[in-house]
Write a protein that holds these residues in place. Sequence first.
Motif: not given
Length: 405
Positions: A196-224
């Motif tokens: 309500p009132g769409t305030p211009s400014v707020a204060v932060a309480s918390s940040i989610l736990a977060h991370g980045r994971w790299r997946f590498t999948i190998t197969g056989t390159g071939n002709h489509a």
Amino acid sequence: MTVTGLLGEIADVGRDPRRGGYSRHGFSSVESSLREWFAEAAARRDLDVHTDRNGNIWAWWGRPEPDAVITGSHLDSVPGGGAFDGPLGVTSALAAVDVLRASGFQPARPLALVVFTEEEGGRFGVPCLGSRLMSGSLDADAARRLSDPDGITLAEAAASMGLDPAGLGTDEAALAGIGCFVELHVEQGRLMDRLPGTPSVAVASSILAHGRWRFTITGTGNHAGTTEVADRRDPMLPAAAAVLAARRALGSRESARATVGRLLPTPGGTNVIASAVDFWLDARAPDGPEARAVVAEVEAAAREAAAEEGCELTVREESYGGAVHFDSVLRDRLAAELGGPGGPVPVLPTGAGHDAGILAARVPTAMLFVRNPTGISHAPAEHAEPADCTAGTDALARVLESLCR
Ligand code: HGY
Ligand code: MN
Ligand code: MN
């Protein structure tokens, strides 16, 4: 100068005509010109500017001494990012200095502005690189070995910008000088816009736990066109299974997030069955175990599909940070001081990572949010109205004046 005027000074730097928005990657020539802009803007305000061992730029009002009040953010962006994520915090800090100077204020505590290096992790894959290195939450040797998609290491990139690669790492002297850190940031969501009132400014309480994971999948390159199904080992199928599993994993977890936004097939030909696929899972949740449970579900789906297709899968954690709960004393003090007759300003969580989230492990830290009417971020539609940006500057100036008394 107003924050809108300062944002206007860099509005044409790093525009991305192909993606729209801005591509201002860490350690790039674009980011270098933004860093030069900041140094000049700070020098014009008689702030003493220096770059620390990790490439973070500091601009001091007064001598660097213990118990300093620090504010700032970052200037790098995601590919095709918005104009406000990072730069709003940096320009608001400069504009707040102008407001304080115009009022004749003289800080009784040292006050500094800071621009952190590579917050988005767009080049070397680790978000908040500069604040992680400085705070010791990233092993310096491992950091030096980080490499970008072209195989250039962080050590080489740091040397090319005039840093001593051997100097990368924990900066206890800098940390010891920080009394508290306050980061102003555009809200990356619509919580404020729905209040309500769409305030211009707020204060932060918390940040989610977060991370980045790299997946590498190998197969056989071939002709489509000539490869029959029975002869295929197509890594795209397990990759597709993983992307769908990421969304499925959120089904019962309303506060978790899982995204695959970057997927790179090798060789990437239209008429070629890929020989390998790399993709990155960005997973977030209110706590570490839940974030890791999301990753485990996605990995299990990818493993099952890889086995079915005769492909190999490796998964590597590239970055991770636990949930952040900002300093409650500082949080409540800022919310009360910025409030008015109607009470304190809102105190809101976020799913977005920030340098403030990294420093929170070492020094009292708080964040101010400025309303974003689109709620969109990491995209060109990210927005903040000039009136809300000005309200953010005034709020930051009030906070700095109060903290520097
Ligand atoms: O990814 C994030 O949450 C931040 O924008 N680096
Ligand atoms: Mn961001
Ligand atoms: Mn940001």
